[in-house]
Scaffold this motif. Structure first.
Motif, short mmCIF file in Angstrom:
data_model
loop_
_atom_site.label_atom_id
_atom_site.label_comp_id
_atom_site.label_asym_id
_atom_site.label_seq_id
_atom_site.Cartn_x
_atom_site.Cartn_y
_atom_site.Cartn_z
N GLY A 114 -1.76 -40.56 -20.54
CA GLY A 114 -2.30 -39.21 -19.45
C GLY A 114 -1.41 -38.07 -19.67
N LEU A 115 -0.05 -38.45 -19.92
CA LEU A 115 1.12 -36.95 -20.07
C LEU A 115 0.80 -36.35 -21.35
N LEU A 116 0.41 -37.15 -22.41
CA LEU A 116 -0.28 -36.22 -23.82
C LEU A 116 -1.37 -35.51 -23.22
N GLY A 117 -2.34 -36.11 -22.52
CA GLY A 117 -3.49 -35.25 -22.18
C GLY A 117 -3.12 -33.84 -21.36
N THR A 118 -2.18 -34.05 -20.61
CA THR A 118 -1.42 -33.12 -19.48
C THR A 118 -0.86 -31.83 -20.46
N VAL A 119 -0.26 -32.22 -21.75
CA VAL A 119 0.25 -31.30 -22.63
C VAL A 119 -0.71 -30.57 -23.51
N GLY A 142 -10.56 -24.81 -17.55
CA GLY A 142 -11.01 -26.00 -18.35
C GLY A 142 -9.52 -26.66 -18.86
N GLY A 143 -8.36 -26.03 -19.05
CA GLY A 143 -7.23 -26.64 -19.67
C GLY A 143 -6.73 -27.23 -18.54
N ILE A 144 -6.47 -26.59 -17.21
CA ILE A 144 -6.05 -27.16 -16.05
C ILE A 144 -6.71 -28.37 -15.81
N HIS A 145 -8.14 -28.28 -15.68
CA HIS A 145 -8.67 -29.64 -15.19
C HIS A 145 -8.30 -30.71 -16.34
N GLU A 146 -8.53 -30.50 -17.65
CA GLU A 146 -8.13 -31.59 -18.73
C GLU A 146 -6.73 -31.99 -18.36
N ALA A 147 -5.62 -31.23 -18.18
CA ALA A 147 -4.41 -31.72 -17.79
C ALA A 147 -4.30 -32.68 -16.52
N LEU A 148 -4.87 -32.15 -15.64
CA LEU A 148 -4.75 -32.87 -14.40
C LEU A 148 -5.77 -34.19 -14.38
N LEU A 149 -6.68 -34.27 -15.02
CA LEU A 149 -7.73 -35.39 -15.12
C LEU A 149 -7.06 -36.60 -15.68
N THR A 150 -6.37 -36.10 -17.02
CA THR A 150 -6.03 -37.16 -17.98
C THR A 150 -4.73 -37.73 -17.15
N GLN A 152 -4.24 -38.24 -13.92
CA GLN A 152 -4.68 -38.89 -12.83
C GLN A 152 -5.37 -40.22 -13.28
N THR A 153 -6.07 -40.24 -14.44
CA THR A 153 -6.49 -41.27 -15.13
C THR A 153 -5.56 -42.34 -15.77
N GLY A 154 -4.35 -41.91 -16.48
CA GLY A 154 -3.44 -42.65 -16.70
C GLY A 154 -2.75 -43.56 -15.45
N LEU A 155 -2.42 -42.75 -14.36
CA LEU A 155 -1.79 -43.42 -13.15
C LEU A 155 -2.60 -44.49 -12.79
N MET A 156 -3.98 -44.22 -12.59
CA MET A 156 -5.02 -45.02 -12.02
C MET A 156 -5.21 -46.23 -12.92
N ILE A 157 -4.99 -46.21 -14.02
CA ILE A 157 -4.93 -47.33 -14.91
C ILE A 157 -3.58 -48.25 -14.79
N ALA A 158 -2.47 -47.67 -14.86
CA ALA A 158 -1.42 -48.05 -14.87
C ALA A 158 -0.90 -48.90 -13.59
N LEU A 159 -1.09 -48.37 -12.19
CA LEU A 159 -0.63 -48.94 -11.07
C LEU A 159 -1.20 -50.19 -10.79
#
Length: 230
Positions: A114-119, A142-150, A152-159
């Motif tokens: 997810g952090l990679l997607g943020t970068v 679009g770039g900000i949306h992509e950064a935040l979405l990835t 959020q998705t990474g954290l939702m998968i990991a928790l």
């Protein structure tokens, strides 16, 4: 969400969302497979029938029955029984530990992806700002949306994976303790210590009656004079 909406979300997050989807699939398949393994048998259940099963392994059922029948197979002495229980303990622990390492690795990898997607999203944002023009705002958004979405998705998968990993670790310790208990009961039975314990219990029950029969004679000696001590 409909399949079209899910596909739209994946496309808006870029190729990192596909990576996160694959990580999530592997993570939860591994997690639920481990949960099924550690909770499917009766090894961590109630121990009410274990003593009877230790004395008669052929009547034992489930995972406990398999362990008892293997460890007591043939004319096994105490040393051989200990070796077989060590094999059972190692096999059970290693099967959980190896897959638990994979689970923890996937849990740690999801936020990093997810952090990679943020970068990548922030790089797209800066590119839009540098380009300028009327279309720059849409690129920035679009770039900000992509950064935040990835992220959020990474954290939702990991928790959820973190909590599942903790539950599996606790259950693993319970299974190891149950195997140790089963080993102790088997060794006590094989070495004949259970018969000694039963004899001692019977002697403790008989002892008060014998004490009561000798007490009147001692009291009679006290009434006629000092008791004769041996």
């Amino acid at each position: 969400m409909s399949p079209n909406e899910i596909l739209a979300v994946l496309q808006s997050g870029g190729w990192v969302m596909i990576l996160l989807a694959v990580l999530a699939l592997i993570l939860y398949v591994t997690a639920f497979g481990l949960m099924h393994f550690v909770y499917s048998g009766n090894l961590g259940g109630k121990k009410l029938k274990w003593l009877d099963w230790v004395r008669k392994p052929e009547t034992a059922a489930g995972q406990v029955g398999e362990i008892l029948q293997y460890t007591q197979h043939g004319d096994a002495d105490a040393k051989r029984i200990q070796q077989r229980f060590e094999e059972v303990r190692f096999e059970t622990s290693s099967r959980v530990s190896h897959r638990l390492v994979l689970l923890n690795t996937l849990v740690a990898a999801a936020p990093l992806a997810g952090l990679l997607g943020t970068v990548i999203g922030m790089l797209s944002t800066f590119s839009g700002l540098a380009a300028g023009g009327s279309e720059s705002m849409s690129i920035v958004a679009g770039g900000i949306h992509e950064a935040l979405l990835t992220t959020q998705t990474g954290l939702m998968i990991a928790l959820p994976g973190v909590f599942i990993s903790l539950v599996i670790k606790r259950r693993k310790h319970t299974l190891e303790a149950a195997i140790c208990t089963l080993e102790s009961m088997t060794l006590i039975h094989k070495t004949g210590l259970d018969a000694i314990v039963e004899e001692e219990d019977e002697e403790e029950v008989v002892a008060p009656a014998s004490t009561r029969t000798t007490a009147p004679a001692y009291e009679e000696e006290i009434m006629h004079g000092e008791p004769q001590l041996a």
